[in-house]
Design an enzyme around this catalytic site. Structure first.
Site, PDB file in Angstrom:
ATOM      1  N   LYS A 131      64.102  53.966  10.249  1.00 37.07           N
ATOM      2  CA  LYS A 131      64.556  52.576  10.070  1.00 37.07           C
ATOM      3  C   LYS A 131      65.701  52.271  11.031  1.00 37.07           C
ATOM      4  CE  LYS A 131      63.336  52.287   5.237  1.00 37.07           C
ATOM      5  NZ  LYS A 131      63.750  52.763   3.935  1.00 37.07           N
ATOM      6  N   THR A 158      57.599  75.297  15.665  1.00 38.26           N
ATOM      7  CA  THR A 158      58.412  75.431  14.453  1.00 38.26           C
ATOM      8  C   THR A 158      57.529  75.174  13.233  1.00 38.26           C
ATOM      9  OG1 THR A 158      59.019  73.110  14.323  1.00 38.26           O
ATOM     10  CG2 THR A 158      60.412  74.516  15.697  1.00 38.26           C
ATOM     11  N   ASP A 194      65.678  65.144  12.001  1.00 37.02           N
ATOM     12  CA  ASP A 194      65.271  64.116  11.035  1.00 37.02           C
ATOM     13  C   ASP A 194      65.103  62.785  11.761  1.00 37.02           C
ATOM     14  OD1 ASP A 194      65.310  65.894   8.880  1.00 37.02           O
ATOM     15  OD2 ASP A 194      67.456  65.612   8.585  1.00 37.02           O
ATOM     16  N   GLU A 253      71.161  76.408  18.194  1.00 37.95           N
ATOM     17  CA  GLU A 253      70.070  75.606  17.619  1.00 37.95           C
ATOM     18  C   GLU A 253      70.617  74.761  16.478  1.00 37.95           C
ATOM     19  OE1 GLU A 253      66.205  77.356  16.954  1.00 37.95           O
ATOM     20  OE2 GLU A 253      65.549  75.635  15.771  1.00 37.95           O
ATOM     21  N   GLU A 287      56.729  71.519  12.817  1.00 38.07           N
ATOM     22  CA  GLU A 287      55.749  71.091  13.822  1.00 38.07           C
ATOM     23  C   GLU A 287      54.331  71.486  13.405  1.00 38.07           C
ATOM     24  OE1 GLU A 287      56.753  72.829  17.551  1.00 38.07           O
ATOM     25  OE2 GLU A 287      55.055  71.972  18.603  1.00 38.07           O
TER      26      GLU A 287
HETATM   27  C1  LIG Z   1      62.743  67.773  10.106  1.00 38.10           C
HETATM   28  S1  LIG Z   1      63.697  69.225   9.900  1.00 38.10           S
HETATM   29  C2  LIG Z   1      63.155  70.243  11.243  1.00 38.10           C
HETATM   30  C3  LIG Z   1      63.539  71.682  11.057  1.00 38.10           C
HETATM   31  C4  LIG Z   1      63.141  72.614  12.217  1.00 38.10           C
HETATM   32  N1  LIG Z   1      63.855  72.321  13.438  1.00 38.10           N
HETATM   33  C5  LIG Z   1      61.650  72.571  12.448  1.00 38.10           C
HETATM   34  O1  LIG Z   1      61.231  71.974  13.470  1.00 38.10           O
HETATM   35  O2  LIG Z   1      60.900  73.139  11.612  1.00 38.10           O
HETATM   36  C6  LIG Z   1      65.335  68.742  10.437  1.00 38.10           C
HETATM   37  C7  LIG Z   1      66.413  69.729  10.016  1.00 38.10           C
HETATM   38  O3  LIG Z   1      67.675  69.311  10.550  1.00 38.10           O
HETATM   39  C8  LIG Z   1      68.672  69.627   9.586  1.00 38.10           C
HETATM   40  N2  LIG Z   1      69.840  68.788   9.875  1.00 38.10           N
HETATM   41  C9  LIG Z   1      69.990  67.464   9.620  1.00 38.10           C
HETATM   42  N3  LIG Z   1      71.198  67.040  10.004  1.00 38.10           N
HETATM   43  C10 LIG Z   1      71.834  68.130  10.527  1.00 38.10           C
HETATM   44  C11 LIG Z   1      73.124  68.343  11.072  1.00 38.10           C
HETATM   45  N4  LIG Z   1      74.007  67.338  11.169  1.00 38.10           N
HETATM   46  N5  LIG Z   1      73.459  69.577  11.483  1.00 38.10           N
HETATM   47  C12 LIG Z   1      72.566  70.596  11.399  1.00 38.10           C
HETATM   48  N6  LIG Z   1      71.336  70.454  10.887  1.00 38.10           N
HETATM   49  C13 LIG Z   1      70.972  69.234  10.446  1.00 38.10           C
HETATM   50  C14 LIG Z   1      68.005  69.333   8.266  1.00 38.10           C
HETATM   51  O4  LIG Z   1      68.640  69.990   7.181  1.00 38.10           O
HETATM   52  C15 LIG Z   1      66.594  69.821   8.503  1.00 38.10           C
HETATM   53  O5  LIG Z   1      66.417  71.161   8.115  1.00 38.10           O
END
Ligand SMILES: C[S@@+](CC[C@H](N)C(=O)[O-])C[C@H]1O[C@@H](n2cnc3c(N)ncnc32)[C@H](O)[C@@H]1O
Length: 232
Positions: A136, A207, A132, A58, A210
């Site tokens: 943009k 999640t 994320d 994951e 979500e």
């Molecule tokens: C919008 S959050 C969603 C978290 C979770 N999957 C959820 O749905 O609740 C996106 C997550 O991806 C992580 N993330 C961003 N870039 C990443 C990377 N290159 N490798 C691993 N995690 C990353 C961020 O730190 C963040 O916690």
């Protein structure tokens, strides 16, 4: 295959630290994390932590509730969770501790580093849930699911392995679906509309992100989308 020494070549966009951790989570970071973290200096092949089991990955597990649920439901599968945000790692550790979960290894850094360290055909399922959005255009190359990382995921995934992706962001939805559908390495799963579903599968809990986003009332929002693709 790049070694972990090359990890500095990836630029991580996004935060690593938030509010100070509470005492219990600080303690878990000091005691539990060292026991279950992936250490590429000691173990250059992360698959070796799992002695022949199926391995699921994951990327960006956030609060960790989905990963912990999958680990509990699939005790014979080894789970690799990747997340560079310290507060999120601490939250997963709490789930692991409370559930006495034995089958999770944590990579508390950029997922691309551990993906590069994994051998070909070593992952049986991968999840990238609500990555994320970087809405943009000029940040499009920061989006995790896209032309840079799909071939990397394809390399480590076994033929027949599922890739599960989700997003609530319209720009990202369009972008990811376009790249997933165009990928020569993946095909849509049978129970989808060309790879897309409007509902989660039964073995796919919501999640934290979500749940938070769904609670917001957004005018003209088409809602979350769930993508399921199969490694050819
Ligand atoms: C919008 S959050 C969603 C978290 C979770 N999957 C959820 O749905 O609740 C996106 C997550 O991806 C992580 N993330 C961003 N870039 C990443 C990377 N290159 N490798 C691993 N995690 C990353 C961020 O730190 C963040 O916690």
């Amino acid at each position: 295959m790049p070694s972990f020494f090359e990890k500095a070549s990836y630029i991580l966009h996004g935060r690593r630290k938030g509010r100070p951790l509470r005492t219990g989570k600080t303690a878990l970071m000091q005691t539990l994390l060292p026991r279950i973290e992936i250490n590429l200096e000691q173990q250059s092949n992360p698959a070796d932590y799992f002695s022949g089991k199926d391995i699921w990955l994951e990327v960006g597990f956030g609060g960790g509730e989905h990963l912990a649920w999958q680990a509990k439901e699939n005790p014979n599968v080894g789970m690799i969770g990747c997340e560079p945000y310290v507060n999120a790692v601490a939250s997963l550790l709490k789930h692991i501790d409370e559930g006495a979960l034995q089958n999770i290894r944590v990579w508390d850094d950029d997922a691309r580093i551990v993906i590069d360290a994994l051998p070909d055909n070593s992952i049986s399922r991968a999840f990238v849930l609500f990555p994320d959005p970087w809405p943009k255009n000029r940040h499009a190359n920061r989006r995790f699911i896209g032309p840079e990382n799909l071939p990397k995921l394809a390399r480590i995934m076994k033929s027949g392995a599922q890739l599960r992706v989700a997003s609530d962001d319209p720009t990202l939805q369009e972008y990811m679906l376009e790249h997933l559908r165009a990928s020569p390495d993946f095909k849509p799963a049978p129970d989808t509309e060309h790879g897309m579903r409007k509902t989660r599968l039964d073995d796919w809990p919501a999640t934290r992100y979500e749940i938070k986003e769904l609670a917001k009332k957004r005018p003209n929002w088409k809602g979350p989308e769930y993508y399921v693709f199969i490694r050819k």
